[in-house]
Design a protein around this motif. Sequence first.
Motif, mmCIF file in Angstrom:
data_model
loop_
_atom_site.group_PDB
_atom_site.id
_atom_site.type_symbol
_atom_site.label_atom_id
_atom_site.label_comp_id
_atom_site.label_asym_id
_atom_site.label_seq_id
_atom_site.Cartn_x
_atom_site.Cartn_y
_atom_site.Cartn_z
ATOM 1 N N THR B 31 0.843 -1.197 0.000
ATOM 2 C CA THR B 31 0.000 0.000 0.000
ATOM 3 C C THR B 31 0.876 1.244 0.000
ATOM 4 O O THR B 31 1.717 1.409 0.880
ATOM 5 C CB THR B 31 -0.912 0.019 1.238
ATOM 6 N N SER B 32 0.681 2.102 -0.986
ATOM 7 C CA SER B 32 1.454 3.339 -1.037
ATOM 8 C C SER B 32 0.652 4.490 -0.447
ATOM 9 O O SER B 32 -0.578 4.424 -0.347
ATOM 10 C CB SER B 32 1.827 3.666 -2.482
ATOM 11 N N LEU B 33 1.352 5.535 -0.072
ATOM 12 C CA LEU B 33 0.664 6.715 0.436
ATOM 13 C C LEU B 33 -0.205 7.324 -0.656
ATOM 14 O O LEU B 33 -1.240 7.917 -0.382
ATOM 15 C CB LEU B 33 1.695 7.738 0.920
ATOM 16 N N GLN B 34 0.216 7.108 -1.879
ATOM 17 C CA GLN B 34 -0.583 7.550 -3.025
ATOM 18 C C GLN B 34 -1.966 6.907 -2.982
ATOM 19 O O GLN B 34 -2.997 7.573 -3.150
ATOM 20 C CB GLN B 34 0.135 7.124 -4.318
ATOM 21 N N MET B 35 -1.993 5.621 -2.748
ATOM 22 C CA MET B 35 -3.260 4.884 -2.714
ATOM 23 C C MET B 35 -4.141 5.363 -1.565
ATOM 24 O O MET B 35 -5.356 5.521 -1.722
ATOM 25 C CB MET B 35 -2.981 3.384 -2.562
ATOM 26 N N ILE B 36 -3.511 5.589 -0.419
ATOM 27 C CA ILE B 36 -4.266 6.060 0.740
ATOM 28 C C ILE B 36 -4.878 7.422 0.452
ATOM 29 O O ILE B 36 -6.056 7.671 0.691
ATOM 30 C CB ILE B 36 -3.348 6.149 1.983
ATOM 31 N N ALA B 37 -4.039 8.312 -0.088
ATOM 32 C CA ALA B 37 -4.505 9.664 -0.391
ATOM 33 C C ALA B 37 -5.640 9.629 -1.418
ATOM 34 O O ALA B 37 -6.656 10.313 -1.268
ATOM 35 C CB ALA B 37 -3.350 10.505 -0.917
ATOM 36 N N ALA B 38 -5.448 8.797 -2.442
ATOM 37 C CA ALA B 38 -6.458 8.725 -3.506
ATOM 38 C C ALA B 38 -7.799 8.254 -2.966
ATOM 39 O O ALA B 38 -8.854 8.737 -3.368
ATOM 40 C CB ALA B 38 -5.964 7.803 -4.617
ATOM 41 N N ARG B 39 -7.736 7.307 -2.050
ATOM 42 C CA ARG B 39 -8.986 6.734 -1.534
ATOM 43 C C ARG B 39 -9.830 7.762 -0.801
ATOM 44 O O ARG B 39 -11.051 7.721 -0.828
ATOM 45 C CB ARG B 39 -8.691 5.554 -0.614
ATOM 46 N N ILE B 40 -9.185 8.697 -0.099
ATOM 47 C CA ILE B 40 -9.967 9.707 0.602
ATOM 48 C C ILE B 40 -10.024 11.013 -0.199
ATOM 49 O O ILE B 40 -10.489 12.031 0.302
ATOM 50 C CB ILE B 40 -9.413 9.975 2.021
ATOM 51 N N GLY B 41 -9.532 10.955 -1.439
ATOM 52 C CA GLY B 41 -9.695 12.106 -2.323
ATOM 53 C C GLY B 41 -8.832 13.301 -2.002
ATOM 54 O O GLY B 41 -9.236 14.449 -2.218
ATOM 55 N N VAL B 42 -7.638 13.043 -1.471
ATOM 56 C CA VAL B 42 -6.714 14.157 -1.226
ATOM 57 C C VAL B 42 -5.364 13.804 -1.853
ATOM 58 O O VAL B 42 -5.232 12.789 -2.528
ATOM 59 C CB VAL B 42 -6.534 14.432 0.282
ATOM 60 N N THR B 43 -4.381 14.616 -1.621
ATOM 61 C CA THR B 43 -3.050 14.335 -2.153
ATOM 62 C C THR B 43 -2.158 13.746 -1.058
ATOM 63 O O THR B 43 -2.501 13.773 0.121
ATOM 64 C CB THR B 43 -2.385 15.607 -2.696
ATOM 65 N N LYS B 44 -1.030 13.234 -1.476
ATOM 66 C CA LYS B 44 -0.094 12.656 -0.521
ATOM 67 C C LYS B 44 0.281 13.650 0.572
ATOM 68 O O LYS B 44 0.379 13.308 1.754
ATOM 69 C CB LYS B 44 1.187 12.216 -1.256
ATOM 70 N N ALA B 45 0.485 14.880 0.160
ATOM 71 C CA ALA B 45 0.918 15.900 1.113
ATOM 72 C C ALA B 45 -0.081 16.072 2.248
ATOM 73 O O ALA B 45 0.298 16.328 3.389
ATOM 74 C CB ALA B 45 1.141 17.214 0.398
ATOM 75 N N ALA B 46 -1.344 15.911 1.927
ATOM 76 C CA ALA B 46 -2.381 16.038 2.953
ATOM 77 C C ALA B 46 -2.256 14.925 3.987
ATOM 78 O O ALA B 46 -2.464 15.138 5.181
ATOM 79 C CB ALA B 46 -3.760 16.006 2.300
ATOM 80 N N VAL B 47 -1.910 13.743 3.496
ATOM 81 C CA VAL B 47 -1.708 12.613 4.417
ATOM 82 C C VAL B 47 -0.485 12.875 5.296
ATOM 83 O O VAL B 47 -0.493 12.597 6.499
ATOM 84 C CB VAL B 47 -1.538 11.296 3.635
ATOM 85 N N TYR B 48 0.543 13.441 4.682
ATOM 86 C CA TYR B 48 1.774 13.706 5.426
ATOM 87 C C TYR B 48 1.588 14.760 6.508
ATOM 88 O O TYR B 48 2.401 14.874 7.415
ATOM 89 C CB TYR B 48 2.894 14.136 4.468
ATOM 90 N N PHE B 49 0.530 15.522 6.379
ATOM 91 C CA PHE B 49 0.260 16.493 7.432
ATOM 92 C C PHE B 49 -0.207 15.784 8.703
ATOM 93 O O PHE B 49 0.065 16.219 9.813
ATOM 94 C CB PHE B 49 -0.803 17.503 6.970
ATOM 95 N N GLN B 50 -0.898 14.677 8.539
ATOM 96 C CA GLN B 50 -1.415 13.924 9.689
ATOM 97 C C GLN B 50 -0.376 12.965 10.258
ATOM 98 O O GLN B 50 -0.272 12.807 11.471
ATOM 99 C CB GLN B 50 -2.664 13.135 9.275
ATOM 100 N N PHE B 51 0.358 12.330 9.382
ATOM 101 C CA PHE B 51 1.371 11.368 9.824
ATOM 102 C C PHE B 51 2.659 11.608 9.052
ATOM 103 O O PHE B 51 2.608 11.766 7.829
ATOM 104 C CB PHE B 51 0.885 9.937 9.601
ATOM 105 N N ARG B 52 3.747 11.586 9.754
ATOM 106 C CA ARG B 52 4.997 11.904 9.086
ATOM 107 C C ARG B 52 5.552 10.760 8.250
ATOM 108 O O ARG B 52 6.315 10.969 7.318
ATOM 109 C CB ARG B 52 6.039 12.374 10.108
ATOM 110 N N THR B 53 5.182 9.538 8.618
ATOM 111 C CA THR B 53 5.640 8.388 7.840
ATOM 112 C C THR B 53 4.516 7.353 7.772
ATOM 113 O O THR B 53 3.522 7.439 8.490
ATOM 114 C CB THR B 53 6.862 7.708 8.483
ATOM 115 N N LYS B 54 4.704 6.395 6.917
ATOM 116 C CA LYS B 54 3.717 5.324 6.804
ATOM 117 C C LYS B 54 3.709 4.485 8.078
ATOM 118 O O LYS B 54 2.673 4.013 8.521
ATOM 119 C CB LYS B 54 4.033 4.453 5.583
#
Lengths: 194, 194
Positions: B31-54
């Motif tokens: 599972t990539s951060l890309q996939m996670i971001a895509a699933r909730i309709g945001v970009t990777k950077a948005a995910v990185y705001f919540q968690f610094r690493t996978k």
Amino acid sequence: MAKPSSPRGAARQRVLDASLELFALHGVSGTSLQMIAARIGVTKAAVYFQFRTKEEIVAALLEEPLCALGRVLDDAERETRRVRRVEVTLQGLVDAVLANRRGTAMLIRDPGAALALKQIEAFTVVGERLESLLLGSRTTREDRVSFAVLMGGLMQVGVSPYLEDLDDVTLRRILIRVGGRLLGVDDEAGVRQN
Amino acid sequence: MAKPSSPRGAARQRVLDASLELFALHGVSGTSLQMIAARIGVTKAAVYFQFRTKEEIVAALLEEPLCALGRVLDDAERETRRVRRVEVTLQGLVDAVLANRRGTAMLIRDPGAALALKQIEAFTVVGERLESLLLGSRTTREDRVSFAVLMGGLMQVGVSPYLEDLDDVTLRRILIRVGGRLLGVDDEAGVRQN
DNA sequence: GTCTATAGATAGATAGAC
DNA sequence: GTCTATCTATCTATAGAC
């Protein structure tokens, strides 16, 4: 057991051995062809000569033990007495797990191997055959749960370092007894159902 | 249970939900951060705001259920009668698995999560506490194998689509009974469900 | 059978605008 | 909190020399 004879088979086997070890450690997705190549001291291109994709490696690793198990199930299905059927099936299943502790069992439950697993025709039916052989006509919900617990438990035993101190012979004997107990068959008096 | 109240917690929770779902499907490494971001309709950077690493996501997903289980074990350890101890422990363990079927159980046995798992202090001891509570003074080799089969079996049940038709209440009851049988405790007389 | 070299895609992660 | 843009590293896979 005597495989690495032909020059072509030797290199192929080295790739398989290294892959299985790394897959067990990092999972299929967590293992790159780079890592596999590095472990056997060659380059990626050398690995690609033996297998065209990573999935092909996974499939090759799974096909052998699955087919071996399939042959045991063939034997089991020929047994007429239910007691013997369960006995033969359980023994074959345990042997399949022990044949490569920390290897095959790991692969079976790896999400990265799921795709390759589905493409192996043998696998699709093995689960159903196992269930049919072990449960027979007993298909209550509790029987089904027991079956699932048994399968998961066997895979866990194959993977876990927690039982590494037990040798194969001992572990085999115990697993067959525990499996029989889980399935509600009495192994002492020749596998009787409750 | 009521978590998504604060605006900050909402986005964080969306990441956790999507991650757990994808991890269960493809494994952590798959599972990539890309996939996670895509699933909730945001970009990777948005995910990185919540968690610094996978890994931080994995740790967050595991910490909660593990701590919950830890609290149950606290209770179990306060029980003086062995029968009750096994009862409380088994129930807590089953509840932990059922709390998030196909989720947490999957993560526990994911190689990609192993690193994050080791860093959670709670996890290191949970295994030993479980063994001690469930086996007590019974530490023959067969007991240890039974324990391992139980743990692997429970994880399998949590993951398997094979038992998806059983509702939580039914599955809970059956699992506790099967677990008791596997551990060699008489559930009819001693360990009663609920 | 094994190598170098490289293509093309995607990974995890960061900086800075809004 | 989310975005665009971008960095670097690594991935799978291929082509072609030896």
